[in-house]
Design a protein around this motif. Sequence first.
Motif, PDB file in Angstrom:
ATOM      1  N   SER A 162       8.316  -8.173  -9.622  1.00  0.00           N
ATOM      2  CA  SER A 162       9.494  -7.632  -9.663  1.00  0.00           C
ATOM      3  C   SER A 162       9.184  -7.394  -7.594  1.00  0.00           C
ATOM      4  O   SER A 162       9.743  -6.995  -6.516  1.00  0.00           O
ATOM      5  N   GLN A 163       7.622  -7.006  -7.127  1.00  0.00           N
ATOM      6  CA  GLN A 163       6.631  -6.481  -6.192  1.00  0.00           C
ATOM      7  C   GLN A 163       7.409  -7.943  -5.085  1.00  0.00           C
ATOM      8  O   GLN A 163       7.727  -7.436  -3.637  1.00  0.00           O
ATOM      9  N   ILE A 164       6.753  -9.166  -5.266  1.00  0.00           N
ATOM     10  CA  ILE A 164       6.825 -10.771  -4.780  1.00  0.00           C
ATOM     11  C   ILE A 164       8.817 -10.859  -4.906  1.00  0.00           C
ATOM     12  O   ILE A 164       8.974 -11.294  -4.163  1.00  0.00           O
ATOM     13  N   ARG A 165       9.986 -10.454  -5.714  1.00  0.00           N
ATOM     14  CA  ARG A 165      10.517 -11.353  -5.893  1.00  0.00           C
ATOM     15  C   ARG A 165      11.733 -11.199  -4.835  1.00  0.00           C
ATOM     16  O   ARG A 165      12.105 -12.164  -4.608  1.00  0.00           O
ATOM     17  N   ASN A 166      11.544  -9.979  -4.079  1.00  0.00           N
ATOM     18  CA  ASN A 166      12.608  -9.432  -3.049  1.00  0.00           C
ATOM     19  C   ASN A 166      11.672 -10.703  -1.920  1.00  0.00           C
ATOM     20  O   ASN A 166      13.193 -11.701  -1.516  1.00  0.00           O
ATOM     21  N   ILE A 167      10.824 -11.362  -1.452  1.00  0.00           N
ATOM     22  CA  ILE A 167      10.138 -11.928  -0.336  1.00  0.00           C
ATOM     23  C   ILE A 167      10.361 -13.428  -0.876  1.00  0.00           C
ATOM     24  O   ILE A 167      10.814 -14.295  -0.196  1.00  0.00           O
ATOM     25  N   TYR A 168      10.220 -13.688  -2.231  1.00  0.00           N
ATOM     26  CA  TYR A 168      10.600 -14.740  -2.453  1.00  0.00           C
ATOM     27  C   TYR A 168      11.927 -15.516  -2.753  1.00  0.00           C
ATOM     28  O   TYR A 168      11.858 -16.682  -2.238  1.00  0.00           O
ATOM     29  N   GLY A 169      12.867 -14.610  -3.009  1.00  0.00           N
ATOM     30  CA  GLY A 169      14.730 -14.683  -2.363  1.00  0.00           C
ATOM     31  C   GLY A 169      14.758 -15.099  -1.238  1.00  0.00           C
ATOM     32  O   GLY A 169      15.328 -16.207  -1.121  1.00  0.00           O
ATOM     33  N   LYS A 223       6.798 -10.690   7.379  1.00  0.00           N
ATOM     34  CA  LYS A 223       5.908 -10.061   7.460  1.00  0.00           C
ATOM     35  C   LYS A 223       6.148  -8.850   6.884  1.00  0.00           C
ATOM     36  O   LYS A 223       5.341  -7.624   6.350  1.00  0.00           O
ATOM     37  N   PRO A 224       7.073  -8.131   8.159  1.00  0.00           N
ATOM     38  CA  PRO A 224       6.890  -6.167   7.462  1.00  0.00           C
ATOM     39  C   PRO A 224       7.186  -6.478   6.470  1.00  0.00           C
ATOM     40  O   PRO A 224       7.389  -5.483   5.439  1.00  0.00           O
ATOM     41  N   ARG A 225       8.753  -6.964   5.584  1.00  0.00           N
ATOM     42  CA  ARG A 225       8.873  -7.604   4.833  1.00  0.00           C
ATOM     43  C   ARG A 225       7.923  -6.962   2.884  1.00  0.00           C
ATOM     44  O   ARG A 225       8.435  -6.552   2.449  1.00  0.00           O
ATOM     45  N   ALA A 269       7.198  -4.130   0.539  1.00  0.00           N
ATOM     46  CA  ALA A 269       7.028  -4.832  -0.666  1.00  0.00           C
ATOM     47  C   ALA A 269       5.273  -4.309  -1.535  1.00  0.00           C
ATOM     48  O   ALA A 269       6.242  -3.872  -2.281  1.00  0.00           O
ATOM     49  N   THR A 270       4.792  -4.992  -0.869  1.00  0.00           N
ATOM     50  CA  THR A 270       3.098  -4.618  -1.394  1.00  0.00           C
ATOM     51  C   THR A 270       3.321  -3.404  -1.102  1.00  0.00           C
ATOM     52  O   THR A 270       1.593  -3.288  -2.076  1.00  0.00           O
ATOM     53  N   SER A 271       2.924  -2.535   0.251  1.00  0.00           N
ATOM     54  CA  SER A 271       2.182  -1.216   0.004  1.00  0.00           C
ATOM     55  C   SER A 271       3.171  -0.027  -0.878  1.00  0.00           C
ATOM     56  O   SER A 271       2.726   1.102  -1.334  1.00  0.00           O
ATOM     57  N   ARG A 272       4.475  -0.525  -1.608  1.00  0.00           N
ATOM     58  CA  ARG A 272       5.346   0.519  -2.735  1.00  0.00           C
ATOM     59  C   ARG A 272       4.417   1.191  -3.674  1.00  0.00           C
ATOM     60  O   ARG A 272       4.712   2.503  -4.264  1.00  0.00           O
ATOM     61  N   ASN A 273       3.948  -0.349  -3.874  1.00  0.00           N
ATOM     62  CA  ASN A 273       2.628   0.417  -5.336  1.00  0.00           C
ATOM     63  C   ASN A 273       1.578  -0.404  -5.292  1.00  0.00           C
ATOM     64  O   ASN A 273       1.153  -2.069  -5.282  1.00  0.00           O
ATOM     65  N   ALA A 274       0.812  -0.053  -4.014  1.00  0.00           N
ATOM     66  CA  ALA A 274      -0.365  -0.522  -3.518  1.00  0.00           C
ATOM     67  C   ALA A 274      -1.545  -0.492  -4.705  1.00  0.00           C
ATOM     68  O   ALA A 274      -2.977   0.296  -4.918  1.00  0.00           O
ATOM     69  N   THR A 275      -1.340  -2.019  -5.341  1.00  0.00           N
ATOM     70  CA  THR A 275      -2.346  -2.179  -6.801  1.00  0.00           C
ATOM     71  C   THR A 275      -3.250  -3.531  -5.898  1.00  0.00           C
ATOM     72  O   THR A 275      -3.314  -3.973  -5.053  1.00  0.00           O
ATOM     73  N   ASP A 276      -4.279  -3.919  -6.445  1.00  0.00           N
ATOM     74  CA  ASP A 276      -5.592  -4.646  -5.719  1.00  0.00           C
ATOM     75  C   ASP A 276      -4.855  -5.588  -5.793  1.00  0.00           C
ATOM     76  O   ASP A 276      -5.191  -6.815  -4.858  1.00  0.00           O
ATOM     77  N   GLY A 277      -4.259  -6.094  -6.776  1.00  0.00           N
ATOM     78  CA  GLY A 277      -2.952  -7.627  -6.841  1.00  0.00           C
ATOM     79  C   GLY A 277      -2.323  -7.292  -5.190  1.00  0.00           C
ATOM     80  O   GLY A 277      -2.025  -8.581  -4.877  1.00  0.00           O
ATOM     81  N   SER A 278      -1.274  -6.771  -5.445  1.00  0.00           N
ATOM     82  CA  SER A 278      -0.317  -6.664  -4.120  1.00  0.00           C
ATOM     83  C   SER A 278      -1.312  -6.617  -3.184  1.00  0.00           C
ATOM     84  O   SER A 278      -0.593  -7.129  -1.411  1.00  0.00           O
ATOM     85  N   LYS A 279      -2.370  -6.316  -2.385  1.00  0.00           N
ATOM     86  CA  LYS A 279      -3.510  -5.517  -1.480  1.00  0.00           C
ATOM     87  C   LYS A 279      -3.542  -7.394  -1.110  1.00  0.00           C
ATOM     88  O   LYS A 279      -3.459  -7.688  -0.036  1.00  0.00           O
ATOM     89  N   ASP A 280      -4.148  -7.740  -2.239  1.00  0.00           N
ATOM     90  CA  ASP A 280      -4.397  -9.676  -1.765  1.00  0.00           C
ATOM     91  C   ASP A 280      -3.453 -10.202  -1.816  1.00  0.00           C
ATOM     92  O   ASP A 280      -3.305 -11.563  -0.607  1.00  0.00           O
ATOM     93  N   PHE A 281      -2.247 -10.154  -2.178  1.00  0.00           N
ATOM     94  CA  PHE A 281      -1.173 -11.586  -2.203  1.00  0.00           C
ATOM     95  C   PHE A 281      -1.241 -10.372  -0.881  1.00  0.00           C
ATOM     96  O   PHE A 281      -0.432 -11.541   0.540  1.00  0.00           O
ATOM     97  N   ASN A 282      -0.609  -9.815  -0.183  1.00  0.00           N
ATOM     98  CA  ASN A 282      -0.451  -8.762   1.435  1.00  0.00           C
ATOM     99  C   ASN A 282      -1.171 -10.175   2.274  1.00  0.00           C
ATOM    100  O   ASN A 282      -0.771 -10.442   2.943  1.00  0.00           O
ATOM    101  N   LYS A 283      -2.556 -10.103   2.054  1.00  0.00           N
ATOM    102  CA  LYS A 283      -3.145 -10.030   2.712  1.00  0.00           C
ATOM    103  C   LYS A 283      -3.845 -11.715   3.273  1.00  0.00           C
ATOM    104  O   LYS A 283      -3.449 -12.579   3.974  1.00  0.00           O
ATOM    105  N   VAL A 284      -3.363 -12.610   1.453  1.00  0.00           N
ATOM    106  CA  VAL A 284      -3.442 -13.914   1.697  1.00  0.00           C
ATOM    107  C   VAL A 284      -2.267 -14.707   2.447  1.00  0.00           C
ATOM    108  O   VAL A 284      -2.276 -15.500   3.101  1.00  0.00           O
ATOM    109  N   PHE A 285      -0.884 -14.076   2.168  1.00  0.00           N
ATOM    110  CA  PHE A 285       0.960 -14.512   2.796  1.00  0.00           C
ATOM    111  C   PHE A 285       1.170 -13.812   4.370  1.00  0.00           C
ATOM    112  O   PHE A 285       1.020 -14.659   4.371  1.00  0.00           O
TER     113      PHE A 285
END
Length: 128
Positions: free
Chosen positions: A40-47, A66-68, A72-88
């Motif tokens: 769900s953290q990435i669904r809106n971005i992928y959409g 970029k800001p979206r 989306a990834t900072s709302r629930n700042a998990t390790d995964g969301s931080k890594d996802f944000n950096k890569v993308f």
Amino acid sequence: MVEWIRDGLNREAILYAERFGRCLAGRDPDQKRYSALTTSQIRNIYGEVERMRMKGFDLSAMLLLKPRLTYATSRNATDGSKDFNKVFIRAIDAILEAKEESEQAQRFERFADFFEAVLAYHRAYGGK
């Protein structure tokens, strides 16, 4: 990873997408304590990426991605969301580095394919 956006996906890119997707799902055996990224953290971005794909490349929409993504990834700042944000974010920057719009559009297609591969592996490895 940036070279795949610039030059095209290859076998190495798909292997990276698999490892990264597994890691984001929290299933990487090398990661002892890793808080996973939820779909769900990435669904809106992928959409949004898929909408851009259907409509055709739009520089304004790409810039706003970029800001979206960051939101989306900072709302629930998990390790995964931080890594996802950096890569993308790096991948988006690789698109925007191209001078010609036609080259940006080609890079966007590679980006979308890479995004789809990461998301597919995330789900395949149990991402929720």
